[in-house]
Design a protein around this motif. Structure first.
Motif, PDB file in Angstrom:
ATOM      1  N   PHE A 240       0.841  -1.209   0.000  1.00 19.86           N
ATOM      2  CA  PHE A 240       0.000   0.000   0.000  1.00 19.86           C
ATOM      3  C   PHE A 240       0.874   1.256   0.000  1.00 19.86           C
ATOM      4  O   PHE A 240       0.599   2.225  -0.695  1.00 19.86           O
ATOM      5  CB  PHE A 240      -0.939   0.028   1.223  1.00 19.86           C
ATOM      6  CG  PHE A 240      -1.706  -1.268   1.430  1.00 19.86           C
ATOM      7  CD1 PHE A 240      -2.078  -2.063   0.344  1.00 19.86           C
ATOM      8  CD2 PHE A 240      -2.047  -1.701   2.714  1.00 19.86           C
ATOM      9  CE1 PHE A 240      -2.772  -3.261   0.526  1.00 19.86           C
ATOM     10  CE2 PHE A 240      -2.740  -2.895   2.900  1.00 19.86           C
ATOM     11  CZ  PHE A 240      -3.101  -3.677   1.810  1.00 19.86           C
ATOM     12  N   LYS A 244       0.786   4.126  -2.941  1.00 11.19           N
ATOM     13  CA  LYS A 244       0.260   5.439  -2.521  1.00 11.19           C
ATOM     14  C   LYS A 244       0.992   6.611  -3.177  1.00 11.19           C
ATOM     15  O   LYS A 244       2.220   6.653  -3.174  1.00 11.19           O
ATOM     16  CB  LYS A 244       0.380   5.560  -0.998  1.00 11.19           C
ATOM     17  CG  LYS A 244      -0.455   6.669  -0.418  1.00 11.19           C
ATOM     18  CD  LYS A 244      -0.368   6.653   1.108  1.00 11.19           C
ATOM     19  CE  LYS A 244      -1.281   7.726   1.668  1.00 11.19           C
ATOM     20  NZ  LYS A 244      -1.315   7.687   3.125  1.00 11.19           N
ATOM     21  N   VAL A 259      -7.754   0.282  -0.250  1.00 12.10           N
ATOM     22  CA  VAL A 259      -6.925  -0.410   0.743  1.00 12.10           C
ATOM     23  C   VAL A 259      -7.794  -1.361   1.565  1.00 12.10           C
ATOM     24  O   VAL A 259      -7.413  -2.516   1.823  1.00 12.10           O
ATOM     25  CB  VAL A 259      -6.159   0.590   1.650  1.00 12.10           C
ATOM     26  CG1 VAL A 259      -5.538  -0.135   2.837  1.00 12.10           C
ATOM     27  CG2 VAL A 259      -5.081   1.310   0.856  1.00 12.10           C
TER      28      VAL A 259
END
Lengths: 460, 196
Positions: A240, A244, A259
């Motif tokens: 993640f 990002k 997510v």
């Protein structure tokens, strides 16, 4: 019964199932390049079929591009034409293309993750077998042939039979100097080049959990070298964090929603795999190959095994190696650090860290080929370029380069090349060339010493 | 795509395992932008020496052997996804490849080009290879309808597996694009309600 990561992603992409036949699988992202797409565009044009979802296609030029003077016209006429055709096809069909020189240009499997095109839980294809790389994000990603490229152009779908599932677990603590490349070369050396055929492979265990995204990509990249169409690693905080903020990553609230969904993807504890293997991290050492397929690998400290199979003997004869021989102290004149396996910033940091303050051996030609423009820029900005320059290494411009030697970056007949790429097939790096696969650390050490050394002894 | 039902032919024995697609068609020949002409360079670096002279030791250059069936060692077609490998083999004149194991992508590419991959047991392959090597006039019969490969005028035969959908495609000369395009509405409906 619980579901595997692979089941969850696959099942959510099934449009329909043909009775006693394959399934229609929806493809979220389609990556294309100059070599395997022209015939697919031609086919659509001949049949009067439009490209169905051009917004879901991303194109780059990588396989057949020079790694010097990219700002100048390409000398080789056929290569130039192939790139021109890609540009024309993309323009005609409103497909985003990051062509040579563009700040986002690079090897398809390096630039797509960098741009956030690659995300967990999606399906992705490309006319390139190393598309398995993107499985590092928990995506289903696999290589396809050109007829299938045309199918995805026409329908954003493929007709496929669901592969079986395989899990390779590695737990424990990796030794000093053992890199993700060594882990995957070790696995392939244990399982062989066709153990994964018909399967999708999940890599599990703390060794992969502790790896960076770059490392996970190196591992998943080589899944195809054991025959598996794809490799996958469960998405987690590392994933993640990497996704990002990237160009095409979801932003703000949408990112948080994604997510939450991505967190549901890892394999359930009661899921069953068709085949399972597990290995102990402590048993892995820096690896090296001695033959003409990636399964012919040994620990760098070991000797070439005995095998009476005629194909094995043919392979050793090609490499000019003997059964029972050690590769330590073999003189090497060529070193290549690059390819979709090992051309990310982390790979160049490892190399630079080793090379700093040392000099390349006089007999060695050492090419460093970044995987993308972004990696190239990072190499310069982080000051790695000056380390390479001072040590006598040659930093080239991005592309697939000597991994498959479609451009001018060829290893001469009979020469050995210690290479961070993925295939040591006969003539892969140039007619008559002899490839020895290794990690960026082993490659860097070889370039400095002018011969293969036991890196683990030097480090400990 | 050309239709395929049955084929009777002599065969060429390629007694090598793990034949990868780089050997079938080396990367330097992938610069062409159409599908034709790759047969000239199939197995290029085994058929020719680096100076361009013919390698008379290689089976494709041995005039004893002929036919449109290639009998190859285990794990045929591994490596790169290049469909050029299937194009090169068909362009050279092969219609069937027999092996005890095929790599996934190659197998799919072959089927999409009317080239039939016939997967047989290791024991059958070994017997077949030996017969073809020792008697180049050996005739093989491949019957796709019945899914049987046999050696003519002998007891040697074996059933082979093929996906039922792909079998229909081969027999009728259909390809996947036709099928997918006819299902556009379903695909659009899927796009409208996808859950991820």
């Amino acid at each position: 019964m619980g579901k595997t990561l692979f089941d969850k992603v696959w099942d959510s992409h099934v449009v329909s199932t043909i009775e006693n036949g394959p399934q229609i699988l929806y493809i979220d992202k389609h990556l294309i390049h100059e070599v395997t797409s022209p015939q697919a565009f031609n086919e659509l044009e001949d049949r009067g079929i439009p490209v169905f979802r051009p917004n879901q296609i991303v194109a780059t030029a990588d396989h057949n591009t020079p790694t010097l003077h990219q700002d100048q016209p390409i000398k080789d006429e056929l290569s130039r034409k192939q790139l021109e055709q890609l540009s024309e096809n993309c323009k005609k069909n409103s497909i985003t293309l990051y062509e040579l020189g563009h700040k986002y240009n690079g090897i398809v499997h390096v630039m797509a993750p960098e741009l956030g095109v690659t995300q967990p839980g999606i399906t992705m294809v490309c006319g390139d077998s190393h598309t398995s790389t993107h499985g590092a994000f928990g995506a289903i990603a696999f290589g396809i042939g050109t007829s299938q490229v045309a199918q995805v152009f026409a329908s954003q779908c493929l007709l496929l039979t669901k592969p079986k599932s395989l899990r390779v677990t590695v737990n424990g603590k990796l030794r000093n100097g053992v890199l993700p490349k060594d882990v995957i070369l070790y696995i392939i050396s244990k399982l062989g080049t066709n153990s994964g055929t018909g399967y999708f492979c999940e890599y599990a265990g703390n060794v992969f959990e502790d790896m960076s995204m770059e490392g996970r990509m190196t591992v998943c990249n080589m899944s195809i070298e054991m025959g598996a169409r794809g490799g996958m690693i469960a998405p987690d905080e590392t994933t993640f964090e990497y996704v990002k903020g990237r160009e095409f990553a979801p932003k703000g609230e949408e990112f948080d929603k994604k997510v939450a969904y991505w967190k549901t993807l890892p394999t359930d504890s009661d899921a069953k795999f068709d085949k399972e293997y597990s290995f102990d991290a402590e048993d892995i050492e820096p690896m090296i190959t001695y033959g003409t397929n990636p399964g012919m690998g040994i620990k760098i400290s070991e000797t070439i095994p005995v095998d009476e199979n005629p194909s094995f003997k043919k392979s050793l004869a090609y490499m000019n190696f003997e059964v029972g021989e050690s590769l330590i102290n073999k003189p090497i004149n060529f070193v290549f650090i690059g390819s979709c396996t090992n051309s990310r910033i982390e790979d160049f940091r490892v190399a630079a860290n080793y090379i700093k303050g040392k000099k390349k051996a006089a007999n060695v030609t050492a090419w460093l080929v970044p995987g993308s423009k972004q990696v190239e820029t990072q190499i310069i900005e982080e000051g790695l370029k000056s380390i390479f320059d001072e040590a006598g290494f040659e930093l080239r411009q991005p592309g697939c380069s000597a991994c498959l030697a479609m451009n001018d970056d060829k290893i001469p007949q009979g020469e050995y090349c210690v290479s961070t790429s993925n295939r040591n097939f006969e003539g892969r790096q140039g007619q008559g060339s002899r490839t020895i696969l290794a990690s960026p650390l082993v490659a860097a050490a070889t370039a400095v010493e002018g011969k293969i050394i036991d890196i683990s002894k030097q480090l400990n | 795509m050309e239709k395929f039902t049955t084929l009777q032919s002599r065969a060429i024995p390629l007694h090598i395992e793990n034949v990868d697609t780089d050997q079938i068609i080396p990367a330097r020949f992938l610069k062409a932008t159409d599908r034709k002409g790759f047969g000239d360079n199939v197995f290029r670096d085994w058929r020719y020496h680096k100076d361009g002279t013919i390698n008379t030791d290689f089976v494709l250059n041995d005039s004893k052997y002929s036919g449109s069936i290639l009998v190859a060692g285990d794990n045929f077609g591994c490596g790169s996804s290049r469909e050029h490998a299937a194009w090169a083999i068909t362009d050279f004149g092969f219609k069937v490849v027999v092996s005890s194991f095929f790599a996934d992508i190659f197998k799919g590419n072959a089927l999409n080009n009317g080239l039939l991959p016939v997967q047989v047991s290791l024991a059958f392959l070994s017997d077949l290879m030996q017969r073809v090597v020792s008697n180049p006039e050996t005739e093989l019969v491949v019957d796709l309808e019945k899914q049987i490969i046999s050696v003519k005028d002998s007891e040697l035969s074996e059933n082979f597996e093929i996906d039922a959908y792909k079998k229909t495609c081969m027999i009728n000369g259909y390809d996947d694009i036709d099928y997918l395009i006819n299902n556009k509405e379903q695909i659009e409906a899927f796009e409208a309600q996808k859950i991820y």
